[in-house]
Design a protein around this motif. Structure first.
Motif: not given
Length: 181
Positions: A88-92, A144-153, A130-134
Motif C-alpha cells: 500500500a505504501f509505494w515508497p517501499l 511506522r511500527q507495524a511496517l517495521l515489524l513486518t520487515m524484520a523477523l 522501511t524506517g527511513l521511508a516511514a
C-alpha cells in the motif's frame, strides 16, 4: 573464423537459456504473489508461504541465470506487488528492490556456513529502508511500527526458508538442468 562463430553461438545459446530460466522463475514468483487475490489465506500463512516461494525463486534465478537478470526480477516483484495492491505504501518499492538485490548478491557470494548472512542482510536492509521511508514520509508512529515489524523477523524467516528450499532444490536439479554456476 568458424571457431569464433561457434563460440558466439554458444554464448547466445547460454544467454537465451539464462533469459528463459529467469523469466520462468519471475513468472512463478509473480503468480504466487497473485494467489493472494484469489485464495483467502490467513495473513501469517500468506506471508510465510508466498514470501518463501518468492525467495526460493530469487535464489534459483541467481544460481541458474545471471545476476543482471535476477536484478530485473528483484525490481519487478515489488512493482507487481504494488500494482496488485499488496504493497500500500509505494515508497517501499525501492526499499524491497534493495532488500531483494542485497539478498541475491549475498546468495551469489555465499557458500557453506556463509548462507547465514543473506537472510539477515535482507531483513536489515528492509527494516532500515522501511524506517527511513516511514520517517521521510512522516508516517504515524503506529503505522511506522507495524511496517517495521513486518520487515524484520517475518522477512528474515521467509528469506531463510526460501534459501533452504532453494539449496535443497538446486542440489537435486543442478545435474538435470545443466552445469552449475
Amino acid at each position: 573464423m568458424r571457431r569464433m562463430s561457434v563460440d558466439r553461438n554458444r554464448k547466445q545459446s547460454r544467454q537465451a537459456r539464462d533469459l528463459a530460466r529467469a523469466a520462468i522463475l519471475l513468472a512463478i514468483a509473480a503468480l504466487v504473489q497473485w494467489i493472494r487475490l484469489v485464495l483467502p489465506l490467513p495473513p501469517v500463512v500468506s506471508l510465510l508461504l508466498i514470501g518463501t516461494v518468492v525467495n526460493l525463486c530469487l535464489c534459483l534465478s541467481v544460481w541458474s541465470s545471471s545476476l543482471k537478470l535476477t536484478a530485473v526480477s528483484c525490481l519487478l516483484l515489488p512493482v507487481f506487488a504494488y500494482v496488485q495492491g499488496h504493497l500500500a505504501f509505494w515508497p517501499l518499492v525501492p526499499v524491497i528492490f534493495a532488500g531483494n538485490l542485497a539478498y541475491c548478491l549475498a546468495v551469489h557470494q555465499a557458500a557453506g556456513w556463509k548462507y547465514v548472512w543473506p537472510p539477515l542482510l535482507k531483513a536489515l536492509v528492509l527494516w532500515g529502508g522501511t524506517g527511513l521511508a516511514a520517517s521521510l514520509f512522516h508516517l504515524p508512529a503506529g503505522l511506522r511500527q507495524a511496517l517495521l515489524l513486518t520487515m524484520a523477523l517475518p522477512q528474515w524467516t521467509t528469506a531463510a526458508l526460501g534459501l533452504a528450499a532453494g539449496l535443497f532444490l538446486w542440489r537435486r536439479l543442478r545435474g538435470k538442468i545443466g552445469e552449475a554456476r
